[in-house]
Design a protein around this motif. Structure first.
Motif, short mmCIF file in Angstrom:
data_model
loop_
_atom_site.label_atom_id
_atom_site.label_comp_id
_atom_site.label_asym_id
_atom_site.label_seq_id
_atom_site.Cartn_x
_atom_site.Cartn_y
_atom_site.Cartn_z
N SER A 25 0.79 -1.17 0.05
CA SER A 25 -0.08 -0.01 0.07
C SER A 25 1.03 1.22 0.03
O SER A 25 0.57 2.10 -0.58
N GLU A 26 1.91 1.28 0.74
CA GLU A 26 2.80 2.29 0.95
C GLU A 26 3.64 2.76 -0.57
O GLU A 26 3.65 3.76 -1.05
N LEU A 27 3.70 1.31 -1.08
CA LEU A 27 4.46 1.71 -2.44
C LEU A 27 3.64 2.38 -3.24
O LEU A 27 4.10 2.96 -4.21
N ALA A 28 2.43 1.66 -3.57
CA ALA A 28 1.51 2.32 -4.53
C ALA A 28 1.05 3.52 -4.16
O ALA A 28 1.08 4.53 -5.15
N GLN A 29 1.09 4.25 -3.05
CA GLN A 29 0.84 5.61 -2.54
C GLN A 29 2.21 6.34 -3.05
O GLN A 29 2.00 7.39 -3.58
N ARG A 30 3.24 5.78 -3.16
CA ARG A 30 4.40 6.46 -3.43
C ARG A 30 4.88 6.62 -4.77
O ARG A 30 5.03 7.75 -5.54
N SER B 176 6.09 -20.62 -5.77
CA SER B 176 6.47 -19.23 -6.42
C SER B 176 6.06 -18.25 -5.49
O SER B 176 4.78 -18.39 -5.01
N GLU B 177 6.60 -17.06 -5.72
CA GLU B 177 6.11 -16.02 -4.90
C GLU B 177 6.72 -14.73 -5.31
O GLU B 177 7.97 -14.82 -5.97
N GLY B 178 5.97 -13.66 -5.43
CA GLY B 178 6.49 -12.55 -5.82
C GLY B 178 5.39 -11.42 -5.84
O GLY B 178 4.11 -11.50 -5.66
N ASP B 179 5.81 -10.10 -5.54
CA ASP B 179 4.94 -8.78 -5.54
C ASP B 179 5.45 -8.17 -6.92
O ASP B 179 6.76 -7.81 -7.43
N ASP B 180 4.37 -7.42 -7.75
CA ASP B 180 4.70 -6.76 -8.82
C ASP B 180 3.64 -5.60 -8.74
O ASP B 180 2.76 -5.56 -8.32
N ASN C 260 9.03 -5.44 -10.67
CA ASN C 260 9.04 -5.97 -9.60
C ASN C 260 10.17 -5.57 -8.80
O ASN C 260 10.60 -6.42 -7.71
N ASP C 261 10.69 -4.52 -9.34
CA ASP C 261 11.77 -4.07 -8.40
C ASP C 261 11.95 -2.59 -8.30
O ASP C 261 12.15 -1.76 -9.60
N VAL C 262 11.65 -1.97 -7.21
CA VAL C 262 11.55 -0.47 -7.12
C VAL C 262 12.54 -0.10 -5.89
O VAL C 262 12.20 0.71 -5.38
N SER C 263 13.63 -0.80 -5.90
CA SER C 263 14.66 -0.47 -4.96
C SER C 263 15.50 0.94 -5.43
O SER C 263 15.34 1.19 -6.30
N GLY C 264 16.16 1.58 -4.18
CA GLY C 264 16.65 2.57 -4.49
C GLY C 264 15.72 3.65 -4.91
O GLY C 264 14.82 3.93 -4.36
N ALA D 197 8.25 6.66 -12.44
CA ALA D 197 7.35 7.48 -12.51
C ALA D 197 7.71 8.36 -13.72
O ALA D 197 6.80 8.64 -14.73
N GLU D 198 8.98 8.60 -13.85
CA GLU D 198 9.30 9.58 -14.77
C GLU D 198 9.21 8.88 -16.33
O GLU D 198 8.84 9.45 -17.45
N ARG D 199 9.45 7.65 -16.33
CA ARG D 199 9.55 6.78 -17.65
C ARG D 199 8.10 6.80 -17.86
O ARG D 199 7.59 6.99 -19.09
N ALA D 200 7.25 6.51 -17.11
CA ALA D 200 5.56 6.50 -17.30
C ALA D 200 5.19 7.87 -18.03
O ALA D 200 4.46 7.88 -18.88
N VAL D 201 5.55 8.93 -17.41
CA VAL D 201 4.94 10.36 -17.75
C VAL D 201 5.70 10.55 -19.21
O VAL D 201 5.04 11.04 -20.11
N ALA D 202 6.95 10.23 -19.30
CA ALA D 202 7.61 10.27 -20.61
C ALA D 202 6.88 9.45 -21.90
O ALA D 202 6.48 9.99 -22.98
#
Length: 463
Positions: free
Chosen positions: A24-29, A67-71, A88-92, A99-104
Motif C-alpha cells: 500500500s505504501e509503495l502504491a501511494q509513493r 513461487s512468490e512475488g510482488d509486482d 517487480n523491483d523499485v529499490s533505490g 514514474a518519470e518513464r511512465a510520464v515520458a
C-alpha cells in the motif's frame, strides 16, 4: 521454480504473507511520484502472488513447486494520453525513475478521447468482509497427503488401469489499488485445490477423465477421496466408446461443461467487443434471448466466492447484477473507457494486471436453476446426446456460429446408455439460447456455474 518438498508457504511468516501495508505504501509513493513528474492523474496497482503445488504419480511425489512475488504497475494520464509501466523491483530511486518513464511514455502516446479515471462519486467507500482468506495455510506435507489420498482412491476403483497423476495446491493472491482521485483499497484471497486424472483400458483403448475441487477455504473443498473416486468412475464409464451417425438431436450439457454456454454469452456482451462491433449480440441489448424463466447473475459480493471482491480495477464499487433477467439481456459489461465510448456508465467490471490498462470482465457468474431434475430433463428424449467433455474453441463471437468437439454418452428412450466419442456439436448461439432449459442441480463449484442444461435441435456430427 522447484524447491525442496519441506519448504512451504506455511513456513513463511504470517506477518509477511498477509500484511499488505508495504504494498500500500509503495502504491501511494508511485502515485505521488507520478504527479510530481507531471502526470495529470495516476493510479498504481500492486499485486501479490504466492503459490505452491505438489504433484503425485504412482504414490510418489513427482514435482513440488513454489513461487512468490510482488509486482507493481503504474498508469499515468497526461491530458488524453495514457501509459502503463510495470516492474517487480523499485529499490533505490526506482519509484521516481518508474514514474518519470511512465510520464515520458504518456507524452508521446496518441490521444485517446475515452481514457480517464472513474467519477469519484462511483468509488467504493465500504469494504464488506467477504471471508476470502483462509489463514490456515497447508504445509507441503499436507498437500502431499491430499494428492496421495486422491490417487489411492482412484486406483482402488475397478477398471482403472493407470494414474494420470494427482495434484494439490494452495496460494495467496491479492491486490492494492491507489488512485490520485482519492481511492485506496486492497484485498487478499486464498485458494486451495485438489485434482486427479484417472485412466481406464489398455493400449489404444485407453480412456481418461478427471475431477477436481477448488475453494478459498480448505473446509469448502471436497474430500481427496471423493475427487479420486469421481475421476475414476468417469474414466471407467468412458471405456469402449462408440461412434454415432450424424443427426440432429437434443443435447444435454453436464454441469461441468454447461457453464461454457454462460461463458459464450458473457464474452459476447463484453463492452470491448460491443465497442468494436465484433459481437453477434451488438444489437440485442434489451431483447429476449432466453425463455422468460432464465436469469444469469454476476455476483462479485458472494461470500467465499472464487472471484469475489468489493471494488473493480478502477476503484468502482461493485454490485450483484442480473445480466439476463426473465430471459432479457439487460446490460453490457463495462469499464470506464468502454462506457464512455458507448455513451453509457461503467458497470464496475474493470479488471487489470500490472502491465495493462483496465478492460471489462465478469466476477462470479451463475445461471439460476430450473425446477426439473436432470432425470426429468432427459426423460422424454428418444435419442439424444449427454455431453460431459468439450474440446477446442470453435465458437465465432462475431457471427454466433457454434461448433465444438465433444464426448459423452448416448441418450436412448430417456436413459443414458453407452459412451460416445469423436463427435462435434454444431448450432447457432441465438437459437441455442432460445431453446435452453435448466435443471435444478446448480452447485457453486467454479467461477462460472450452471446446472444441467438441455438444448434442442443441435447437429451432432459423427461418422
Amino acid at each position: 521454480m522447484f524447491v525442496n518438498p519441506s519448504s512451504s508457504l506455511a513456513e513463511k511468516s504470517a506477518t509477511d504473507l498477509f500484511d499488505q501495508s508495504a504494498l500500500s505504501e509503495l502504491a501511494q509513493r508511485l502515485v505521488e511520484a507520478a504527479r510530481r513528474a507531471g502526470a495529470d492523474a495516476a493510479d498504481a496497482v500492486a499485486v501479490r502472488g504466492v503459490s505452491q503445488s505438489v504433484e503425485v504419480r504412482d504414490g510418489r511425489v513427482e514435482e513440488s513447486e513454489r513461487s512468490e512475488g510482488d509486482d507493481v504497475g503504474l498508469r499515468v494520464l497526461v491530458g488524453q494520453r495514457q501509459a502503463v509501466v510495470s516492474t517487480n523491483d523499485v529499490s533505490g530511486d526506482g519509484v521516481a525513475k518508474l514514474a518519470e518513464r511512465a510520464v515520458a511514455m504518456a507524452r508521446v502516446a496518441p490521444d485517446d478521447k475515452y481514457v480517464g479515471f472513474a467519477d469519484p462519486a462511483l468509488l467504493a467507500r465500504d469494504f464488506p468482509d467477504l471471508d476470502l482468506l483462509d489463514r490456515n495455510v497447508p504445509s507441503t506435507a499436507e498437500l502431499e497427503r491430499r494428492a496421495t489420498e486422491a490417487e489411492a482412491a482412484a486406483l482402488a476403483v475397478k477398471g482403472v488401469t493407470k494414474s494420470g497423476g494427482a495434484s494439490a495446491s494452495s496460494g495467496i493472491g491479492g491486490m492494492v489499488l491507489v488512485t490520485s482521485t482519492g481511492f485506496h483499497g486492497s484485498y487478499l484471497r486464498s485458494s486451495q485445490g485438489i485434482s486427479m486424472t484417472a485412466i481406464s483400458g489398455e493400449g489404444t483403448s485407453m480412456e481418461r477423465d478427471y475431477d477436481f475441487t477448488s475453494a478459498l477455504h480448505a473446509s469448502d473443498l471436497a474430500s481427496p477421496a471423493s475427487v479420486g473416486r469421481k475421476a475414476a468412475e468417469r474414466a471407467v464409464a468412458r471405456t469402449n466408446p462408440r461412434k454415432v451417425e450424424t443427426c440432429k438431436v437434443p443435447v444435454v450439457y453436464d454441469p461441468r461443461v454447461s457453464n461454457s454456454l454462460v461463458g459464450h454469452l458473457v464474452g459476447a456482451i463484453n463492452g470491448a467487443s460491443i465497442a468494436r462491433k465484433t459481437s453477434f449480440l451488438k444489437d440485442r441489448l434489451g431483447q429476449q434471448l432466453f425463455a422468460s424463466n432464465i436469469r444469469i447473475i454476476d455476483d462479485p459480493l458472494r461470500v467465499r466466492g472464487l472471484r469475489s471482491q468489493t471494488f473493480d480495477a478502477e476503484g468502482v464499487k461493485v454490485k450483484k447484477m442480473a445480466l439476463v433477467d426473465n430471459g432479457v439481456l439487460t446490460t453490457w459489461l463495462l469499464d470506464c473507457a468502454t462506457a464512455r465510448e458507448l455513451g453509457m456508465a461503467t458497470t464496475g467490471h474493470a479488471h487489470r494486471g500490472v502491465s495493462s490498462v483496465p478492460s471489462p470482465g465478469a466476477y462470479n457468474l451463475h445461471l439460476e436453476p430450473g425446477t426439473a431434475t436432470p432425470k426429468e430433463l432427459i426423460a422424454d428424449i428418444k435419442q439424444g446426446f449427454y455431453v460431459t467433455d468439450l474440446i477446442g474453441s470453435g465458437v465465432n463471437g462475431v457471427t454466433g456460429d457454434y461448433s465444438r468437439g465433444a464426448s459423452g454418452f448416448w441418450i436412448e428412450n430417456g436413459e443414458i446408455t453407452y459412451a460416445v466419442s469423436e463427435v462435434t456439436i454444431a448450432g447457432h448461439l441465438l437459437a441455442m439460447f432460445k431453446s435452453l432449459v435448466a435443471a435444478n442441480d446448480l452447485e457453486f463449484r467454479y467461477g462460472v456455474n450452471a446446472p444441467t442444461l438441455r438444448i434442442e435441435g443441435l447437429t451432432l456430427g459423427g461418422r
